[in-house]
Enzyme design. Structure first.
Site, PDB file in Angstrom:
ATOM      1  N   ASN A 170       1.125  -1.170  -0.031  1.00 22.56           N
ATOM      2  CA  ASN A 170       0.179  -0.025  -0.152  1.00 22.56           C
ATOM      3  C   ASN A 170       0.859   1.172   0.060  1.00 22.56           C
ATOM      4  O   ASN A 170       1.427   1.449   0.952  1.00 22.56           O
ATOM      5  CB  ASN A 170      -0.858  -0.229   1.280  1.00 22.56           C
ATOM      6  CG  ASN A 170      -1.766   1.361   1.448  1.00 22.56           C
ATOM      7  OD1 ASN A 170      -1.859   2.083   0.441  1.00 22.56           O
ATOM      8  ND2 ASN A 170      -2.402   1.400   2.434  1.00 22.56           N
ATOM      9  N   TRP A 171       0.956   1.917  -1.350  1.00 24.39           N
ATOM     10  CA  TRP A 171       1.895   2.995  -1.497  1.00 24.39           C
ATOM     11  C   TRP A 171       1.229   4.228  -0.634  1.00 24.39           C
ATOM     12  O   TRP A 171       1.902   5.399  -0.531  1.00 24.39           O
ATOM     13  CB  TRP A 171       2.358   3.372  -2.818  1.00 24.39           C
ATOM     14  CG  TRP A 171       3.058   2.195  -3.317  1.00 24.39           C
ATOM     15  CD1 TRP A 171       3.500   1.077  -2.838  1.00 24.39           C
ATOM     16  CD2 TRP A 171       3.557   2.053  -4.934  1.00 24.39           C
ATOM     17  NE1 TRP A 171       4.366   0.373  -3.709  1.00 24.39           N
ATOM     18  CE2 TRP A 171       4.150   0.766  -4.841  1.00 24.39           C
ATOM     19  CE3 TRP A 171       3.249   2.847  -5.831  1.00 24.39           C
ATOM     20  CZ2 TRP A 171       4.981   0.534  -6.079  1.00 24.39           C
ATOM     21  CZ3 TRP A 171       3.911   2.321  -7.017  1.00 24.39           C
ATOM     22  CH2 TRP A 171       4.781   1.432  -7.141  1.00 24.39           C
ATOM     23  N   LYS A 172      -0.077   4.277  -0.367  1.00 25.22           N
ATOM     24  CA  LYS A 172      -0.649   5.492   0.341  1.00 25.22           C
ATOM     25  C   LYS A 172      -0.539   6.705  -0.398  1.00 25.22           C
ATOM     26  O   LYS A 172      -0.547   6.587  -1.719  1.00 25.22           O
ATOM     27  CB  LYS A 172      -0.064   5.610   1.789  1.00 25.22           C
ATOM     28  CG  LYS A 172      -0.258   4.310   2.574  1.00 25.22           C
ATOM     29  CD  LYS A 172      -0.148   4.364   4.148  1.00 25.22           C
ATOM     30  CE  LYS A 172      -0.419   3.312   4.795  1.00 25.22           C
ATOM     31  NZ  LYS A 172      -0.217   3.334   6.266  1.00 25.22           N
ATOM     32  N   HIS A 181      -9.834   1.116   5.331  1.00 28.57           N
ATOM     33  CA  HIS A 181      -8.528   1.442   5.803  1.00 28.57           C
ATOM     34  C   HIS A 181      -8.628   2.517   7.207  1.00 28.57           C
ATOM     35  O   HIS A 181      -9.401   3.458   7.023  1.00 28.57           O
ATOM     36  CB  HIS A 181      -7.269   2.155   4.902  1.00 28.57           C
ATOM     37  CG  HIS A 181      -5.975   1.798   5.600  1.00 28.57           C
ATOM     38  ND1 HIS A 181      -5.669   2.688   6.271  1.00 28.57           N
ATOM     39  CD2 HIS A 181      -4.976   1.078   5.173  1.00 28.57           C
ATOM     40  CE1 HIS A 181      -4.120   2.264   6.688  1.00 28.57           C
ATOM     41  NE2 HIS A 181      -3.740   1.250   5.868  1.00 28.57           N
ATOM     42  N   GLU A 230      -5.589  -4.862  10.712  1.00 29.61           N
ATOM     43  CA  GLU A 230      -4.468  -4.082  10.712  1.00 29.61           C
ATOM     44  C   GLU A 230      -4.707  -3.159  12.084  1.00 29.61           C
ATOM     45  O   GLU A 230      -5.578  -2.122  12.037  1.00 29.61           O
ATOM     46  CB  GLU A 230      -4.365  -2.862   9.704  1.00 29.61           C
ATOM     47  CG  GLU A 230      -3.940  -3.429   8.412  1.00 29.61           C
ATOM     48  CD  GLU A 230      -3.168  -2.463   7.475  1.00 29.61           C
ATOM     49  OE1 GLU A 230      -2.109  -2.750   7.016  1.00 29.61           O
ATOM     50  OE2 GLU A 230      -3.995  -1.263   7.441  1.00 29.61           O
ATOM     51  N   SER A 260       3.494  -2.069  10.559  1.00 26.58           N
ATOM     52  CA  SER A 260       4.899  -1.973  10.652  1.00 26.58           C
ATOM     53  C   SER A 260       5.722  -3.377   9.998  1.00 26.58           C
ATOM     54  O   SER A 260       6.415  -3.597  10.702  1.00 26.58           O
ATOM     55  CB  SER A 260       5.502  -1.850  11.890  1.00 26.58           C
ATOM     56  OG  SER A 260       4.809  -0.594  12.370  1.00 26.58           O
ATOM     57  N   GLY A 268       2.844  -1.173   4.437  1.00 27.40           N
ATOM     58  CA  GLY A 268       2.808   0.247   4.167  1.00 27.40           C
ATOM     59  C   GLY A 268       4.167   0.832   3.797  1.00 27.40           C
ATOM     60  O   GLY A 268       4.682   0.550   2.658  1.00 27.40           O
ATOM     61  N   GLY A 269       4.665   1.303   4.791  1.00 30.42           N
ATOM     62  CA  GLY A 269       6.128   2.078   4.712  1.00 30.42           C
ATOM     63  C   GLY A 269       7.207   1.174   3.984  1.00 30.42           C
ATOM     64  O   GLY A 269       7.701   1.593   2.986  1.00 30.42           O
TER      65      GLY A 269
HETATM   66  P1  13P Z   1       2.905   0.131   7.650  1.00 29.65           P
HETATM   67  O1  13P Z   1       3.572  -0.931   7.246  1.00 29.65           O
HETATM   68  O2  13P Z   1       3.802   1.616   7.308  1.00 29.65           O
HETATM   69  O3  13P Z   1       2.778   0.054   9.327  1.00 29.65           O
HETATM   70  O4  13P Z   1       1.539   0.740   7.425  1.00 29.65           O
HETATM   71  C1  13P Z   1       0.708  -0.175   7.240  1.00 29.65           C
HETATM   72  C2  13P Z   1      -0.867   0.075   6.539  1.00 29.65           C
HETATM   73  O5  13P Z   1      -1.483   0.690   6.823  1.00 29.65           O
HETATM   74  C3  13P Z   1      -0.889  -1.010   5.164  1.00 29.65           C
HETATM   75  O6  13P Z   1      -2.233  -0.479   4.771  1.00 29.65           O
END
Ligand code: 13P
Length: 267
Positions: free
Chosen positions: A10-12, A95, A167, A215, A236-237
């Site tokens: 998820n590149w947000k 989300h 999550e 994370s 995510g990150g």
């Molecule tokens: P992180 O992996 O940065 O904690 O983000 C998780 C997330 O929200 C994926 O949708």
């Protein structure tokens, strides 16, 4: 062979079209085709179309990060699931960032899940408690409410196709970023599957894919992927860093080999 391990990045709200293209290029070079693993990328809405032209479909599938539940109409600024039909396999729905920053409630999430299914797109439904809810001992209640509402307009057959990502908000790197213990994650995943079994039957619950997100990186992913009820991860990150994201795929591949889901079909 058991279910394919699903790895979603998820590149947000990161990466414009050229940055996304560079990252995809690096991932193409680094990630091999593994039959036992499905890799999905969720870039920004703007970048979906250009990435789809560059994408090797044997390696990657696309997910949208959001969509609107009505098919068309006077809804300025929105993009519908029907418009995404030919572009994506998945859409992330519910989300915590959308629930918290954009005040998406249980009913909105339910309508989006139903619209995704109606349009032939697999929902990646995110559920999870906040840190406050966790400390108040409300985790199960929160998960129960989020799941029962979100799935309430679907049939058992349709639910088999849904992916649910657990999550916990406190474990997301940009919220509290606490590393969740795999044992605790395992309990929540088990609880989610049990909820679905009670509502829609064992067959549906067994077919449903469950992910963990919060994370996750290449160093700790194994602990989650080894859990009985974990069918993959939502990242995510670490998905913005091709070393880390490809490292996560490597760990999933090793695990699938150890489990005997092996494939030697790499290119
Ligand atoms: P992180 O992996 O940065 O904690 O983000 C998780 C997330 O929200 C994926 O949708």
């Amino acid at each position: 062979m058991s279910k394919r391990i699903l790895i979603v990045g998820n590149w947000k709200m990161h990466l414009n079209a050229s940055q996304a293209s560079v990252l995809l290029h690096r991932l193409h070079e680094r990630i091999k085709i593994h039959r036992a693993i499905e890799v999905v990328l969720a870039p920004s809405m703007l970048v979906l179309q250009p990435l789809s032209m560059q994408l090797d479909r044997r390696k990657f599938r696309l997910a949208a990060q959001n969509a609107y539940h009505k098919d068309e109409g006077a809804f300025t600024g929105e993009v519908s699931f029907s418009m995404l039909q030919d572009l994506v396999h998945y859409v992330i729905i519910g989300h915590s960032e959308r629930r918290l920053h954009f005040e998406e409630g249980l009913e909105v999430v339910r309508d989006k899940v139903a619209s995704a299914v109606r349009n032939g797109i697999t929902p990646l439904l995110c559920v999870g408690e906040t840190g406050q809810e966790r400390h108040a001992g409300e985790t199960k209640q929160v998960l129960h409410d989020q799941i029962t509402t979100a799935l309430s307009n679907l049939t058992a057959d349709e639910i088999e196709e849904v992916v649910i990502a657990y999550e916990p908000v406190w474990a997301i790197s940009t919220f509290e970023g606490e590393i969740a213990k795999p044992d605790d994650v395992g309990l929540s995943l088990k609880f989610i599957r049990k909820q679905v079994a009670e509502l829609y039957g064992e067959k549906t619950a067994k077919a449903l894919r469950l992910l963990y997100g919060g994370s996750v990186d290449d160093q700790i992913v194994r602990g989650y992927l080894e859990l009985e009820d974990c069918d993959g991860v939502l990242v995510g990150g670490a998905s913005l860093n091709y070393h880390k994201f490809a490292g996560i795929v490597d760990v999933a591949y090793q695990l699938s080999q150890e489990r005997g889901d092996g494939d030697d079909n790499n290119t």
